[in-house]
Motif scaffolding. Structure first.
Motif, PDB file in Angstrom:
ATOM      1  N   LYS A 157       0.808  -1.216   0.000  1.00 57.65           N
ATOM      2  CA  LYS A 157       0.000   0.000   0.000  1.00 57.65           C
ATOM      3  C   LYS A 157       0.848   1.276   0.000  1.00 57.65           C
ATOM      4  CE  LYS A 157      -3.698  -0.192   2.740  1.00 57.65           C
ATOM      5  NZ  LYS A 157      -4.871  -0.176   1.861  1.00 57.65           N
ATOM      6  N   SER A 158       2.168   1.121   0.128  1.00 58.92           N
ATOM      7  CA  SER A 158       3.040   2.292   0.072  1.00 58.92           C
ATOM      8  C   SER A 158       2.948   2.991  -1.281  1.00 58.92           C
ATOM      9  CB  SER A 158       4.486   1.892   0.354  1.00 58.92           C
ATOM     10  OG  SER A 158       4.958   0.970  -0.626  1.00 58.92           O
ATOM     11  N   VAL A 159       2.389   2.309  -2.290  1.00 62.14           N
ATOM     12  CA  VAL A 159       2.235   2.913  -3.614  1.00 62.14           C
ATOM     13  C   VAL A 159       1.373   4.175  -3.543  1.00 62.14           C
ATOM     14  CG1 VAL A 159       0.192   1.555  -4.249  1.00 62.14           C
ATOM     15  CG2 VAL A 159       1.724   2.374  -6.036  1.00 62.14           C
ATOM     16  N   PHE A 160       0.474   4.245  -2.562  1.00 61.72           N
ATOM     17  CA  PHE A 160      -0.391   5.415  -2.425  1.00 61.72           C
ATOM     18  C   PHE A 160       0.383   6.655  -1.966  1.00 61.72           C
ATOM     19  CE2 PHE A 160      -3.453   1.939  -2.017  1.00 61.72           C
ATOM     20  CZ  PHE A 160      -4.464   2.365  -2.863  1.00 61.72           C
ATOM     21  N   ASP A 161       1.509   6.443  -1.306  1.00 64.48           N
ATOM     22  CA  ASP A 161       2.258   7.543  -0.703  1.00 64.48           C
ATOM     23  C   ASP A 161       3.441   8.003  -1.546  1.00 64.48           C
ATOM     24  OD1 ASP A 161       0.569   7.311   1.553  1.00 64.48           O
ATOM     25  OD2 ASP A 161       1.815   5.684   2.333  1.00 64.48           O
ATOM     26  N   ARG A 162       3.647   7.390  -2.696  1.00 68.98           N
ATOM     27  CA  ARG A 162       4.792   7.741  -3.517  1.00 68.98           C
ATOM     28  C   ARG A 162       4.708   9.166  -4.048  1.00 68.98           C
ATOM     29  NH1 ARG A 162       4.670   3.781  -8.094  1.00 68.98           N
ATOM     30  NH2 ARG A 162       5.637   5.565  -9.099  1.00 68.98           N
ATOM     31  N   VAL A 163       5.876   9.782  -4.226  1.00 70.06           N
ATOM     32  CA  VAL A 163       5.976  11.114  -4.820  1.00 70.06           C
ATOM     33  C   VAL A 163       7.018  11.050  -5.935  1.00 70.06           C
ATOM     34  CG1 VAL A 163       6.530  13.540  -4.432  1.00 70.06           C
ATOM     35  CG2 VAL A 163       5.383  12.227  -2.622  1.00 70.06           C
ATOM     36  N   PRO A 164       6.660  11.422  -7.169  1.00 66.65           N
ATOM     37  CA  PRO A 164       5.328  11.859  -7.610  1.00 66.65           C
ATOM     38  C   PRO A 164       4.317  10.714  -7.571  1.00 66.65           C
ATOM     39  CG  PRO A 164       6.766  11.573  -9.493  1.00 66.65           C
ATOM     40  CD  PRO A 164       7.636  11.403  -8.289  1.00 66.65           C
ATOM     41  N   SER A 165       3.068  11.073  -7.403  1.00 67.71           N
ATOM     42  CA  SER A 165       2.019  10.068  -7.233  1.00 67.71           C
ATOM     43  C   SER A 165       1.679   9.399  -8.558  1.00 67.71           C
ATOM     44  CB  SER A 165       0.753  10.723  -6.672  1.00 67.71           C
ATOM     45  OG  SER A 165       1.009  11.353  -5.444  1.00 67.71           O
ATOM     46  N   PRO A 166       1.583   8.077  -8.575  1.00 64.16           N
ATOM     47  CA  PRO A 166       1.105   7.380  -9.772  1.00 64.16           C
ATOM     48  C   PRO A 166      -0.410   7.539  -9.882  1.00 64.16           C
ATOM     49  CG  PRO A 166       1.426   5.814  -8.012  1.00 64.16           C
ATOM     50  CD  PRO A 166       1.895   7.149  -7.477  1.00 64.16           C
ATOM     51  N   LEU A 167      -0.932   7.383 -11.081  1.00 62.82           N
ATOM     52  CA  LEU A 167      -2.381   7.378 -11.258  1.00 62.82           C
ATOM     53  C   LEU A 167      -2.894   5.983 -10.942  1.00 62.82           C
ATOM     54  CD1 LEU A 167      -2.698   9.388 -14.604  1.00 62.82           C
ATOM     55  CD2 LEU A 167      -3.018  10.216 -12.256  1.00 62.82           C
ATOM     56  N   LEU A 168      -3.859   5.884 -10.044  1.00 63.59           N
ATOM     57  CA  LEU A 168      -4.369   4.592  -9.593  1.00 63.59           C
ATOM     58  C   LEU A 168      -5.869   4.523  -9.841  1.00 63.59           C
ATOM     59  CD1 LEU A 168      -2.524   4.544  -6.142  1.00 63.59           C
ATOM     60  CD2 LEU A 168      -1.742   3.487  -8.266  1.00 63.59           C
ATOM     61  N   SER A 169      -6.305   3.525 -10.577  1.00 62.57           N
ATOM     62  CA  SER A 169      -7.739   3.358 -10.824  1.00 62.57           C
ATOM     63  C   SER A 169      -8.147   1.923 -10.519  1.00 62.57           C
ATOM     64  CB  SER A 169      -8.094   3.703 -12.272  1.00 62.57           C
ATOM     65  OG  SER A 169      -7.514   2.778 -13.180  1.00 62.57           O
ATOM     66  N   PHE A 170      -9.323   1.788  -9.943  1.00 64.05           N
ATOM     67  CA  PHE A 170      -9.831   0.470  -9.549  1.00 64.05           C
ATOM     68  C   PHE A 170     -11.297   0.359  -9.948  1.00 64.05           C
ATOM     69  CE2 PHE A 170      -6.602   1.856  -6.570  1.00 64.05           C
ATOM     70  CZ  PHE A 170      -5.767   0.751  -6.451  1.00 64.05           C
ATOM     71  N   VAL A 171     -11.681  -0.817 -10.420  1.00 63.63           N
ATOM     72  CA  VAL A 171     -13.090  -1.122 -10.665  1.00 63.63           C
ATOM     73  C   VAL A 171     -13.448  -2.313  -9.794  1.00 63.63           C
ATOM     74  CG1 VAL A 171     -14.858  -1.753 -12.327  1.00 63.63           C
ATOM     75  CG2 VAL A 171     -12.943  -0.303 -13.042  1.00 63.63           C
ATOM     76  N   GLN A 172     -14.399  -2.100  -8.904  1.00 65.21           N
ATOM     77  CA  GLN A 172     -14.833  -3.148  -7.985  1.00 65.21           C
ATOM     78  C   GLN A 172     -16.205  -3.661  -8.397  1.00 65.21           C
ATOM     79  OE1 GLN A 172     -11.621  -3.644  -5.475  1.00 65.21           O
ATOM     80  NE2 GLN A 172     -13.586  -4.727  -5.341  1.00 65.21           N
ATOM     81  N   GLU A 173     -16.336  -4.992  -8.469  1.00 62.78           N
ATOM     82  CA  GLU A 173     -17.634  -5.592  -8.709  1.00 62.78           C
ATOM     83  C   GLU A 173     -18.548  -5.276  -7.519  1.00 62.78           C
ATOM     84  OE1 GLU A 173     -19.954  -7.255 -11.416  1.00 62.78           O
ATOM     85  OE2 GLU A 173     -17.766  -7.222 -11.709  1.00 62.78           O
TER      86      GLU A 173
END
Length: 283
Positions: A157-173
């Motif tokens: 979950k450290s991916v959420f705190d990275r700088v510069p921030s990556p674009l993160l998209s999720f589709v949940q059923e």
């Protein structure tokens, strides 16, 4: 067994050479510091409240020491932070190899997209939700294995705190938002966490409603990672298998499917309202 209780060190994965090499190096450092201090394995074990066998196993790289072991050994041996500073290396070595490989790719991603069909995506899970998933696995995991897998998932979950921030998209059923894995309280906390994460500017969460007549994701969950050098790789999971996909033709198919899935799902704004609605039904 240590005096602090069972499970303060763990066996590395037998087929994981990278993990084994790290643990052997850690063991050599501890042994060097111990011998420089003039202590036997038994004397060190007594001083840090571990058995001689436990110290021996750690020094031979057969077991992964927990942070308590490393901190106590560092203090007793006067290592000045040398041993305690190995905690991150040991922690990563405890994670299954496939998780480490995926985490490395996620750390390089500038754009990450994922569709989750059966449960909340790993990067979006709370610790209690992840623990519930691993607890219900069959054949069953030991308590140490559950702890190791949950820690590995939370570390990603450290991916959420990275700088510069990556674009993160999720589709949940939609079903993943309603299935009470771990109990109703765990589900409520999970839904609240989704709302918190969706507030991040670089994160978009969408919901695929159950009543959709067209659905491009019927082949199962998928993940796409666009890396810093421009290459895109895919990741899929099925029964007993986790697969990284680098073939450009296969990646192109996954990209096409994910694009259609996002178009067929609710918009991020509509999805936020939908999750709030489901949460309201749970309270």
């Amino acid at each position: 067994m240590s005096a602090t209780g069972q499970g303060d060190a763990e066996q590395p994965q037998a087929d994981d050479e990278e993990s084994t090499a790290v643990l052997r190096t850690v063991g050599k450092v501890i042994k060097m510091c111990r011998e420089r201090k003039g202590l036997t394995q038994a004397e060190l074990g007594t001083a840090i409240r571990y058995s001689e066998e436990q110290v021996s196993s750690v020094e031979r790289g057969r077991r992964a020491p927990k942070p308590q072991f490393l901190e106590a050994a560092d203090e007793v041996l006067g290592a000045g932070g040398l041993i305690a500073g190995l905690q991150r290396d040991v922690e990563e070595a405890r994670y299954p190899k496939k998780v480490r490989d995926l985490a490395k790719l996620e750390a390089q991603a500038v754009d990450l997209g994922a569709y989750a069909s059966h449960h909340i995506h790993g990067l979006l899970q709370t610790p209690h939700y992840a623990e519930a998933l691993y607890t219900m696995r069959r054949p069953t995991y030991t308590e140490d294995e559950i702890s190791r897998h949950v820690a590995a998932r939370m570390a990603r979950k450290s991916v959420f705190d990275r700088v510069p921030s990556p674009l993160l998209s999720f589709v949940q059923e939609e079903a993943t938002l309603r299935r009470p894995l771990g109990g109703r309280m765990v589900l409520r906390q999970q839904l609240e966490h989704l709302l918190e994460v969706s507030a991040l500017r670089h994160v978009e969460i969408q919901v695929m409603p159950t009543d959709r007549e067209d659905h491009a994701g019927m082949a199962g969950s998928l993940q796409l990672l666009k890396l810093t050098e421009g290459k895109t790789v895919g990741h899929t999971e099925a029964q007993l298998h986790s697969r990284l996909i680098s073939d450009p033709r296969e990646v192109q198919i996954l990209e096409m499917r994910y694009g259609m899935i996002r178009a067929q799902a609710l918009t991020p704004r509509e999805s936020l309202a939908f999750i709030e609605k489901v949460l309201g039904e749970e309270t």
